[in-house]
Design a protein around this motif. Structure first.
Motif, PDB file in Angstrom:
ATOM      1  N   SER A 195       0.868  12.629  -2.921  1.00 47.07           N
ATOM      2  CA  SER A 195       0.007  13.383  -2.004  1.00 47.07           C
ATOM      3  C   SER A 195      -1.278  12.624  -1.711  1.00 47.07           C
ATOM      4  O   SER A 195      -1.741  12.575  -0.560  1.00 47.07           O
ATOM      5  CB  SER A 195      -0.323  14.754  -2.602  1.00 47.07           C
ATOM      6  OG  SER A 195       0.844  15.525  -2.788  1.00 47.07           O
ATOM      7  N   GLU A 196      -1.869  12.034  -2.746  1.00 43.58           N
ATOM      8  CA  GLU A 196      -3.112  11.287  -2.561  1.00 43.58           C
ATOM      9  C   GLU A 196      -2.886  10.056  -1.684  1.00 43.58           C
ATOM     10  O   GLU A 196      -3.690   9.752  -0.795  1.00 43.58           O
ATOM     11  CB  GLU A 196      -3.682  10.875  -3.926  1.00 43.58           C
ATOM     12  CG  GLU A 196      -4.116  12.042  -4.797  1.00 43.58           C
ATOM     13  CD  GLU A 196      -5.303  12.784  -4.224  1.00 43.58           C
ATOM     14  OE1 GLU A 196      -6.438  12.311  -4.360  1.00 43.58           O
ATOM     15  OE2 GLU A 196      -5.077  13.846  -3.600  1.00 43.58           O
ATOM     16  N   ARG A 197      -1.779   9.365  -1.918  1.00 42.72           N
ATOM     17  CA  ARG A 197      -1.485   8.181  -1.113  1.00 42.72           C
ATOM     18  C   ARG A 197      -1.225   8.566   0.344  1.00 42.72           C
ATOM     19  O   ARG A 197      -1.721   7.914   1.273  1.00 42.72           O
ATOM     20  CB  ARG A 197      -0.273   7.447  -1.680  1.00 42.72           C
ATOM     21  CG  ARG A 197      -0.580   6.626  -2.923  1.00 42.72           C
ATOM     22  CD  ARG A 197       0.606   5.763  -3.304  1.00 42.72           C
ATOM     23  NE  ARG A 197       0.311   4.957  -4.476  1.00 42.72           N
ATOM     24  CZ  ARG A 197      -0.297   3.788  -4.462  1.00 42.72           C
ATOM     25  NH1 ARG A 197      -0.709   3.279  -3.292  1.00 42.72           N
ATOM     26  NH2 ARG A 197      -0.518   3.120  -5.569  1.00 42.72           N
ATOM     27  N   ALA A 251      -2.333  11.032   1.972  1.00 44.11           N
ATOM     28  CA  ALA A 251      -3.579  11.471   2.611  1.00 44.11           C
ATOM     29  C   ALA A 251      -4.579  10.335   2.771  1.00 44.11           C
ATOM     30  O   ALA A 251      -5.656  10.540   3.352  1.00 44.11           O
ATOM     31  CB  ALA A 251      -4.197  12.604   1.804  1.00 44.11           C
ATOM     32  N   GLY A 252      -4.252   9.153   2.253  1.00 46.77           N
ATOM     33  CA  GLY A 252      -5.151   8.015   2.368  1.00 46.77           C
ATOM     34  C   GLY A 252      -6.367   8.094   1.483  1.00 46.77           C
ATOM     35  O   GLY A 252      -7.384   7.464   1.761  1.00 46.77           O
ATOM     36  N   ARG A 253      -6.273   8.878   0.398  1.00 45.37           N
ATOM     37  CA  ARG A 253      -7.430   9.029  -0.486  1.00 45.37           C
ATOM     38  C   ARG A 253      -7.438   7.946  -1.556  1.00 45.37           C
ATOM     39  O   ARG A 253      -6.392   7.427  -1.952  1.00 45.37           O
ATOM     40  CB  ARG A 253      -7.433  10.425  -1.129  1.00 45.37           C
ATOM     41  CG  ARG A 253      -7.825  11.532  -0.166  1.00 45.37           C
ATOM     42  CD  ARG A 253      -8.047  12.844  -0.901  1.00 45.37           C
ATOM     43  NE  ARG A 253      -6.790  13.481  -1.249  1.00 45.37           N
ATOM     44  CZ  ARG A 253      -6.167  14.379  -0.494  1.00 45.37           C
ATOM     45  NH1 ARG A 253      -6.671  14.719   0.691  1.00 45.37           N
ATOM     46  NH2 ARG A 253      -5.039  14.928  -0.887  1.00 45.37           N
ATOM     47  N   ASP A 254      -8.629   7.660  -2.050  1.00 40.77           N
ATOM     48  CA  ASP A 254      -8.823   6.662  -3.099  1.00 40.77           C
ATOM     49  C   ASP A 254      -8.165   7.146  -4.379  1.00 40.77           C
ATOM     50  O   ASP A 254      -8.397   8.275  -4.830  1.00 40.77           O
ATOM     51  CB  ASP A 254     -10.327   6.452  -3.302  1.00 40.77           C
ATOM     52  CG  ASP A 254     -10.629   5.430  -4.387  1.00 40.77           C
ATOM     53  OD1 ASP A 254      -9.699   4.712  -4.792  1.00 40.77           O
ATOM     54  OD2 ASP A 254     -11.795   5.359  -4.801  1.00 40.77           O
ATOM     55  N   LEU A 255      -7.341   6.305  -4.987  1.00 35.81           N
ATOM     56  CA  LEU A 255      -6.610   6.692  -6.187  1.00 35.81           C
ATOM     57  C   LEU A 255      -7.305   6.250  -7.476  1.00 35.81           C
ATOM     58  O   LEU A 255      -6.742   6.403  -8.554  1.00 35.81           O
ATOM     59  CB  LEU A 255      -5.197   6.099  -6.157  1.00 35.81           C
ATOM     60  CG  LEU A 255      -4.262   6.673  -5.085  1.00 35.81           C
ATOM     61  CD1 LEU A 255      -2.922   5.972  -5.125  1.00 35.81           C
ATOM     62  CD2 LEU A 255      -4.072   8.163  -5.290  1.00 35.81           C
ATOM     63  N   ARG A 314      -9.223  13.984 -12.136  1.00 39.00           N
ATOM     64  CA  ARG A 314      -8.908  14.106 -10.717  1.00 39.00           C
ATOM     65  C   ARG A 314      -8.019  15.319 -10.417  1.00 39.00           C
ATOM     66  O   ARG A 314      -8.124  15.911  -9.353  1.00 39.00           O
ATOM     67  CB  ARG A 314      -8.211  12.839 -10.215  1.00 39.00           C
ATOM     68  CG  ARG A 314      -9.104  11.611 -10.155  1.00 39.00           C
ATOM     69  CD  ARG A 314      -8.333  10.425  -9.635  1.00 39.00           C
ATOM     70  NE  ARG A 314      -7.772  10.667  -8.309  1.00 39.00           N
ATOM     71  CZ  ARG A 314      -8.432  10.501  -7.165  1.00 39.00           C
ATOM     72  NH1 ARG A 314      -9.690  10.093  -7.188  1.00 39.00           N
ATOM     73  NH2 ARG A 314      -7.859  10.735  -6.004  1.00 39.00           N
TER      74      ARG A 314
END
Length: 304
Positions: A225-227, A229-233, A240
């Protein structure tokens, strides 16, 4: 619905071991369902005072919680009337946990901010030692384990857990590279290596179990989901994953809740936990020694 499900899955004479967060909706959050999943694995048995089945804590105990994090084990011990010593490398976590302990306990307790070896504690200061999901962060786990053994008194019981290798390997490629770098996971323990670490340190293993298929899938869905959405992992995972959860994690929690409600749900859960566990757990004990070799306990702590 979650409370009703707990009643269905446990004998009618036994109350739910811990209260679920309030308010509890018809559809639980990942946190709610994770708690339910843990209860089914034998965790948080407040009726018997067992943090995990086979690891009972009482008012005569001093519990040492190394790498306490948010303090789940410490606060459980406080509710059983035990004295507690808790350590973590993060000041904010120790400070917040100290506030909660002070509000709930009249015993002598101690919070320490430290990740150093040796810890500034006396030999034999604890009758119960908890170190959960910490050893995988340690560059040299053998001396760290020896330090844990030093701080337990003769006959002390240990509750130890590390991630299972299956779940760790499955997350490679979707978790960020930093997940497998210091200060995160720098060790992957096979069951054999984990047992050898415990036994070579001088402890006797009493119980082993694996659990947490729910959280392996939850973690994978979190990373996906994070990837997407383009969010910083970057950043530690435990810090988190919190509300608001990604929709995919919410959907997975609902699916798992529905599975547990099925007549064969608990049996299916056990099979999946064995197939792809998130964590492996060991309960062990420090052998009894002669009275002459017993170390002086920490001032204010209850000896074994």
């Amino acid at each position: 619905m979650i409370r009703a499900l707990i009643r269905r899955l446990r004998p009618a004479a036994q109350p739910a071991p811990v209260p679920l967060p309030e308010p509890v909706s018809e559809r639980g959050s990942p946190r709610d369902i994770g708690l339910l999943d843990a209860i089914l694995d034998g965790w948080f048995r407040a009726d018997s005072g067992e943090l995990l089945k086979g690891f009972a804590i009482g008012a005569d105990d001093t519990l040492l919680d190394v790498g306490c994090g948010e303090g789940v084990a410490t606060l459980f011990a406080v509710r059983q009337g035990a004295s507690v010593i808790f350590t973590d490398s993060e000041l904010d976590k120790v400070r917040e946990l100290a506030r909660q302990v002070e509000a709930q306990s009249t015993r002598t307790n101690l919070g320490l901010v430290s990740n150093s070896l040796p810890l500034p504690l006396a030999d034999g200061c604890a009758s119960k030692v908890v170190c959960m999901e910490v050893l995988e962060h340690i560059d040299e786990p053998e001396p760290f384990m020896a330090e844990l053994v030093r701080m337990g008194c003769p006959g002390a019981q240990y509750l130890l857990s590390v991630p299972a290798p299956v779940g760790e390997h499955l997350q490679k490629g979707i978790a960020p590279a930093s997940y497998y770098q210091s200060p995160n996971h720098v060790q992957i323990f096979t069951p054999e290596r984990f047992a050898a670490l415990v036994e070579d340190a001088g402890l006797v293993i009493e119980h082993r179990q694996v659990n947490g298929f729910f959280w392996v899938m939850g973690m994978i869905f979190f990373w996906a989901s994070e990837r997407a959405a383009g969010r910083d992992l970057e950043g530690a995972v435990r810090d988190r994953i919190q509300a608001p959860y990604p929709p995919l994690m919410e959907s997975w929690a609902r699916t798992w809740q529905d599975l547990l409600a099925l007549p064969d749900g608990p049996a299916i859960k056990q099979l999946l936990d064995q197939l792809m566990p998130k964590s492996q757990v060991i309960i062990a004990r420090k052998p009894l020694q002669t009275a002459s070799s017993t170390a002086e306990p920490l001032s204010g702590a209850t000896p074994c």
